[in-house]
Design a protein around this motif. Structure first.
Motif, PDB file in Angstrom:
ATOM      1  N   GLY A  90      40.851  42.988  13.757  1.00  0.00           N
ATOM      2  CA  GLY A  90      40.127  41.711  14.347  1.00  0.00           C
ATOM      3  C   GLY A  90      40.843  40.744  15.144  1.00  0.00           C
ATOM      4  N   THR A  91      42.142  41.093  15.396  1.00  0.00           N
ATOM      5  CA  THR A  91      42.846  40.399  16.233  1.00  0.00           C
ATOM      6  C   THR A  91      43.129  41.044  17.572  1.00  0.00           C
ATOM      7  OG1 THR A  91      44.030  39.497  14.288  1.00  0.00           O
ATOM      8  CG2 THR A  91      45.247  39.070  16.576  1.00  0.00           C
ATOM      9  N   THR A  92      43.029  40.116  18.693  1.00  0.00           N
ATOM     10  CA  THR A  92      43.248  40.578  20.073  1.00  0.00           C
ATOM     11  C   THR A  92      44.496  40.326  20.573  1.00  0.00           C
ATOM     12  OG1 THR A  92      40.964  40.496  20.912  1.00  0.00           O
ATOM     13  CG2 THR A  92      42.478  40.515  22.535  1.00  0.00           C
ATOM     14  N   ASP A 132      47.716  45.338  50.497  1.00  0.00           N
ATOM     15  CA  ASP A 132      47.026  44.420  49.377  1.00  0.00           C
ATOM     16  C   ASP A 132      47.118  45.165  48.019  1.00  0.00           C
ATOM     17  OD1 ASP A 132      45.446  42.977  47.908  1.00  0.00           O
ATOM     18  OD2 ASP A 132      43.433  43.773  48.547  1.00  0.00           O
ATOM     19  N   THR A 133      47.109  44.781  47.025  1.00  0.00           N
ATOM     20  CA  THR A 133      47.418  45.380  45.517  1.00  0.00           C
ATOM     21  C   THR A 133      46.433  44.877  44.679  1.00  0.00           C
ATOM     22  OG1 THR A 133      48.990  45.953  44.135  1.00  0.00           O
ATOM     23  CG2 THR A 133      48.871  43.762  44.611  1.00  0.00           C
ATOM     24  N   PHE A 134      46.102  45.386  43.560  1.00  0.00           N
ATOM     25  CA  PHE A 134      45.305  44.915  42.464  1.00  0.00           C
ATOM     26  C   PHE A 134      46.282  44.779  41.336  1.00  0.00           C
ATOM     27  CE2 PHE A 134      44.964  49.267  42.948  1.00  0.00           C
ATOM     28  CZ  PHE A 134      45.063  49.735  41.631  1.00  0.00           C
ATOM     29  N   TYR A 135      45.648  43.873  40.274  1.00  0.00           N
ATOM     30  CA  TYR A 135      46.336  43.720  39.033  1.00  0.00           C
ATOM     31  C   TYR A 135      45.608  44.115  37.657  1.00  0.00           C
ATOM     32  CZ  TYR A 135      49.012  40.763  42.568  1.00  0.00           C
ATOM     33  OH  TYR A 135      49.308  40.416  43.675  1.00  0.00           O
ATOM     34  N   VAL A 136      46.416  44.728  36.795  1.00  0.00           N
ATOM     35  CA  VAL A 136      45.541  45.115  35.655  1.00  0.00           C
ATOM     36  C   VAL A 136      46.084  44.573  34.580  1.00  0.00           C
ATOM     37  CG1 VAL A 136      45.012  47.352  34.287  1.00  0.00           C
ATOM     38  CG2 VAL A 136      45.513  47.556  36.983  1.00  0.00           C
ATOM     39  N   GLN A 137      45.109  43.951  33.787  1.00  0.00           N
ATOM     40  CA  GLN A 137      45.472  43.163  32.643  1.00  0.00           C
ATOM     41  C   GLN A 137      45.087  43.998  31.452  1.00  0.00           C
ATOM     42  OE1 GLN A 137      43.562  41.420  29.700  1.00  0.00           O
ATOM     43  NE2 GLN A 137      45.631  40.781  29.191  1.00  0.00           N
ATOM     44  N   ILE A 138      45.966  44.551  30.434  1.00  0.00           N
ATOM     45  CA  ILE A 138      45.660  45.159  29.206  1.00  0.00           C
ATOM     46  C   ILE A 138      45.895  44.407  27.869  1.00  0.00           C
ATOM     47  CG2 ILE A 138      47.994  46.107  29.514  1.00  0.00           C
ATOM     48  CD1 ILE A 138      46.788  48.869  28.233  1.00  0.00           C
ATOM     49  N   SER A 139      44.937  44.722  27.226  1.00  0.00           N
ATOM     50  CA  SER A 139      44.876  44.077  25.655  1.00  0.00           C
ATOM     51  C   SER A 139      44.389  45.128  24.680  1.00  0.00           C
ATOM     52  CB  SER A 139      44.180  42.548  25.548  1.00  0.00           C
ATOM     53  OG  SER A 139      42.959  42.946  25.961  1.00  0.00           O
ATOM     54  N   TYR A 140      44.530  44.915  23.538  1.00  0.00           N
ATOM     55  CA  TYR A 140      43.849  45.858  22.486  1.00  0.00           C
ATOM     56  C   TYR A 140      43.388  44.896  21.411  1.00  0.00           C
ATOM     57  CZ  TYR A 140      48.094  45.744  19.339  1.00  0.00           C
ATOM     58  OH  TYR A 140      49.156  45.538  18.795  1.00  0.00           O
ATOM     59  N   THR A 141      42.287  45.254  20.560  1.00  0.00           N
ATOM     60  CA  THR A 141      41.887  44.628  19.448  1.00  0.00           C
ATOM     61  C   THR A 141      42.070  45.474  18.080  1.00  0.00           C
ATOM     62  OG1 THR A 141      40.224  43.257  20.789  1.00  0.00           O
ATOM     63  CG2 THR A 141      39.936  43.596  18.388  1.00  0.00           C
ATOM     64  N   PRO A 144      48.291  50.338  17.955  1.00  0.00           N
ATOM     65  CA  PRO A 144      47.813  51.277  16.689  1.00  0.00           C
ATOM     66  C   PRO A 144      46.632  52.275  16.989  1.00  0.00           C
ATOM     67  CG  PRO A 144      47.943  48.747  16.335  1.00  0.00           C
ATOM     68  CD  PRO A 144      48.106  49.192  17.632  1.00  0.00           C
ATOM     69  N   GLU A 145      46.661  53.305  16.073  1.00  0.00           N
ATOM     70  CA  GLU A 145      45.828  54.355  16.457  1.00  0.00           C
ATOM     71  C   GLU A 145      44.217  53.711  16.089  1.00  0.00           C
ATOM     72  OE1 GLU A 145      45.935  57.357  17.240  1.00  0.00           O
ATOM     73  OE2 GLU A 145      47.835  56.981  17.865  1.00  0.00           O
ATOM     74  N   GLY A 146      43.292  53.964  16.741  1.00  0.00           N
ATOM     75  CA  GLY A 146      41.888  53.545  16.599  1.00  0.00           C
ATOM     76  C   GLY A 146      41.805  52.033  17.231  1.00  0.00           C
ATOM     77  N   ALA A 147      42.812  51.524  17.809  1.00  0.00           N
ATOM     78  CA  ALA A 147      42.551  49.954  18.222  1.00  0.00           C
ATOM     79  C   ALA A 147      41.658  50.302  19.647  1.00  0.00           C
ATOM     80  CB  ALA A 147      43.737  49.444  18.847  1.00  0.00           C
ATOM     81  N   TYR A 148      40.705  49.251  19.950  1.00  0.00           N
ATOM     82  CA  TYR A 148      39.979  49.392  21.156  1.00  0.00           C
ATOM     83  C   TYR A 148      40.976  48.496  22.236  1.00  0.00           C
ATOM     84  CZ  TYR A 148      35.785  50.526  18.713  1.00  0.00           C
ATOM     85  OH  TYR A 148      35.016  51.141  17.974  1.00  0.00           O
TER      86      TYR A 148
END
Length: 175
Positions: A118-120, A106-115, A145-149
């Motif tokens: 005001g844009t994701t 088995d494996t797992f899948y990691v979805q990554i995004s940043y905001t 970018p620095e400080g992005a969530y």
């Protein structure tokens, strides 16, 4: 008669070749059932370098470097008392580490995004390669970018429909 045998031999060879190809094709990994439990560990990287304590694990431990304003996260995945994987976001150099620590089919899948602003921004899905090694891992280096969530979501399926856990929203990492 000779042509019939030759034709039958050709069909048999072709059928065997197709069967071998289908048999060698990767089959989808079985889903974890139940899903692994996820433990989350965060570090304000203003106080790093840091390691030890809850960042230790049986594979390679975790070390977070200093990064002013950054917020690192380590997600450990355990099932039935067994360590099956971990995901780390390192604000220093904005790197995502994904480990599959159990050869269980088995494996797992990691979805990554940043905001940011005001844009994701969706950075895609990452999974560790499935080899015969005791531990598989992959490291992805992003330009965030620095400080992005930074939102990290772990799923049990490639279609991202079976959510296991993550660090998102108010619990997000910060680049």
């Amino acid at each position: 008669m000779r042509a019939t045998r030759r034709l039958a031999g050709l069909f048999s060879t072709a059928a065997l070749a197709v069967g071998a190809l289908l048999g060698a094709a990767a089959v989808p990994a079985q889903a974890y059932s139940p899903n692994p439990a996820v433990s989350s560990y965060y570090r304000d990287t203003d106080g790093c370098p840091c390691s030890g304590g809850t960042l230790d694990d049986p594979f390679d431990g975790t070390y977070f470097a200093y990064d002013a304003g950054g917020y690192a996260v380590k997600l450990e995945l355990n099932q039935g008392g067994s360590f099956v994987g971990k995901v780390e976001f390192h604000p220093n150099d904005e790197k995502l580490w994904v480990y599959d620590t159990k050869n269980d089919g088995d494996t797992f899948y990691v979805q990554i995004s940043y905001t940011s602003g005001g844009t994701t921004h969706n950075l895609g899905t990452v999974t560790a390669p499935g080899t015969d090694a005791v531990m598989d891992y992959v490291v992805k280096d992003y330009d965030i970018p620095e400080g992005a969530y930074v939102d990290i979501s772990v799923y049990d399926d490639a279609g991202l429909g079976d959510y296991i856990g993550g660090a998102r929203g108010t619990g997000a990492a910060i680049a």
